[in-house]
Design a protein around this motif. Structure first.
Motif, short mmCIF file in Angstrom:
data_model
loop_
_atom_site.label_atom_id
_atom_site.label_comp_id
_atom_site.label_asym_id
_atom_site.label_seq_id
_atom_site.Cartn_x
_atom_site.Cartn_y
_atom_site.Cartn_z
N ARG A 287 16.02 -5.99 -43.31
CA ARG A 287 15.28 -4.73 -43.28
C ARG A 287 13.87 -4.97 -42.77
O ARG A 287 13.38 -6.10 -42.76
CB ARG A 287 15.23 -4.09 -44.68
N ILE A 288 13.25 -3.88 -42.35
CA ILE A 288 11.86 -3.91 -41.90
C ILE A 288 11.07 -2.92 -42.75
O ILE A 288 11.47 -1.76 -42.88
CB ILE A 288 11.74 -3.55 -40.42
N TYR B 152 9.46 -8.16 -41.41
CA TYR B 152 10.92 -8.30 -41.30
C TYR B 152 11.40 -9.18 -42.45
O TYR B 152 10.90 -10.29 -42.66
CB TYR B 152 11.29 -8.93 -39.96
N SER C 108 13.15 0.12 -38.93
CA SER C 108 12.57 0.42 -40.24
C SER C 108 12.86 1.84 -40.65
O SER C 108 13.19 2.70 -39.81
CB SER C 108 11.05 0.22 -40.19
N ALA D 96 4.11 -4.25 -39.97
CA ALA D 96 5.55 -4.33 -40.22
C ALA D 96 5.91 -5.74 -40.67
O ALA D 96 5.32 -6.73 -40.21
CB ALA D 96 6.34 -3.97 -38.96
N ARG E 139 7.86 4.30 -36.56
CA ARG E 139 8.90 3.31 -36.85
C ARG E 139 8.62 2.00 -36.12
O ARG E 139 7.99 1.99 -35.06
CB ARG E 139 10.28 3.83 -36.43
#
Length: 311
Positions: A35-36, A57, A107, A55, A99
């Motif tokens: 997921r992000i 990861y 994400s 962000a 996003r």
């Protein structure tokens, strides 16, 4: 003679995955989908300002992966444009979804609100943010509006919305009514500024159980099992995130009237994975009260690893 011994040795090694009581239990580590995460997940700025989004990861083990290059996107570039490093410039009033994507993963969106006046509604918060109801149950949601300086705004009128009114409705006062099994998003809007959705799950008729190991073996199964009615009346068998099973060949999931696999047991299918959440959709011929036990069974060697009694 030598060839025969080799064949027998190979069979013995294969059988070791399902027989014997003095083996070391092999439990695989839990895994999850990559997921992000984007931060901030919700923020507001004055028109013309910039804001930096970050962000991260996370891999299958939930560990942050360094030095990942992300691609960024805005749901409305004319209202808010985003650069390659996650810096967003606010051009016009309203709300935009930001996003990040990398390595085939996207994400969940971050919500950016752009206002022209510091006293405008900049953020709406709905509480509770997650709730589970039985069919016909009700829940009153509350909404609060904030300005860009996080001051609470009084005398604000909210409009409520359910993403699927066949699953749950919500009235003008924020009272939600559960109608049938499923999941919906509940949002409140004030002055065209919408909240992040609150998640409402309507639980159907269900039975639950906790896995325990077969005492006659060295194998282990832990976690929860839920047999639940879905929209339309069919059943789904679900294992929770906490599910774990010893490894072995030919592991199958059975429903049974007794604590063991018999000729009348129902085969739900091969075990999808030895750890983590998983679902098994059942045919319409299976009723909620037809079986009492969920069993993890090694078919090639007829060994039950563990079972859960449904209550």
């Amino acid at each position: 003679m030598t060839r025969s011994l080799l064949v027998l040795g190979g069979l013995a090694l294969f059988a070791a995955g399902c027989v014997g009581t003095d083996l070391v239990d092999e439990m695989l580590p839990p895994t999850q989908e990559p997921r992000i995460a984007v931060t901030p997940s919700t923020t507001a700025v004055i028109q013309g300002a910039t804001v930096d989004f970050q962000a991260t990861y996370y891999d299958e083990e939930g560990e942050a992966v360094p030095e990942v290059t992300f691609s960024w996107s805005s749901s409305d570039p004319g209202r808010a444009s985003v650069e390659t490093d996650g810096r967003v410039t606010a051009h016009g009033q309203g709300q935009v979804m930001i996003r990040a994507a990398a390595l085939g993963v996207q994400s969940t969106p971050a919500l950016l609100t752009i206002v022209a006046d510091p006293n405008q509604v900049a953020r709406v918060v709905v509480m509770p943010d997650s709730v589970v109801l039985e069919e016909s149950g009700t829940q009153v949601f509350a909404a609060t509006a904030f300005n860009i300086e996080e001051g609470v705004l009084d005398n604000v009128s909210f409009t409520w919305q359910s993403s699927d009114t066949e699953i749950a409705t919500i009235d003008a006062e924020g009272r939600a009514t559960a109608l049938q099994p499923g999941t919906v998003d509940i949002t409140a809007t004030a002055d065209d500024i919408a909240s992040q959705p609150a998640r409402l799950t309507v639980r159907g008729a269900q039975r639950t159980g906790t896995f325990r190991a077969n005492a006659g073996t060295s194998y282990n199964v832990t976690g929860t099992a839920v047999l639940e009615e879905q929209p339309g009346g069919r059943l789904r068998l679900s294992f929770g995130d906490n599910f774990m099973s010893s490894n072995g060949p030919g592991l199958e999931v059975f429903l049974s009237a007794q604590d063991g696999v018999t000729a009348t047991s129902f085969r739900a299918g091969p075990l999808q994975q030895t750890s983590g959440a998983q679902d098994y959709d059942l045919p319409s011929t299976i009723g909620l009260d037809d079986y009492r036990w969920v069993i993890i069974h090694c078919v090639p060697f007829n060994v039950t690893f563990g079972s859960a009694e449904l209550q």
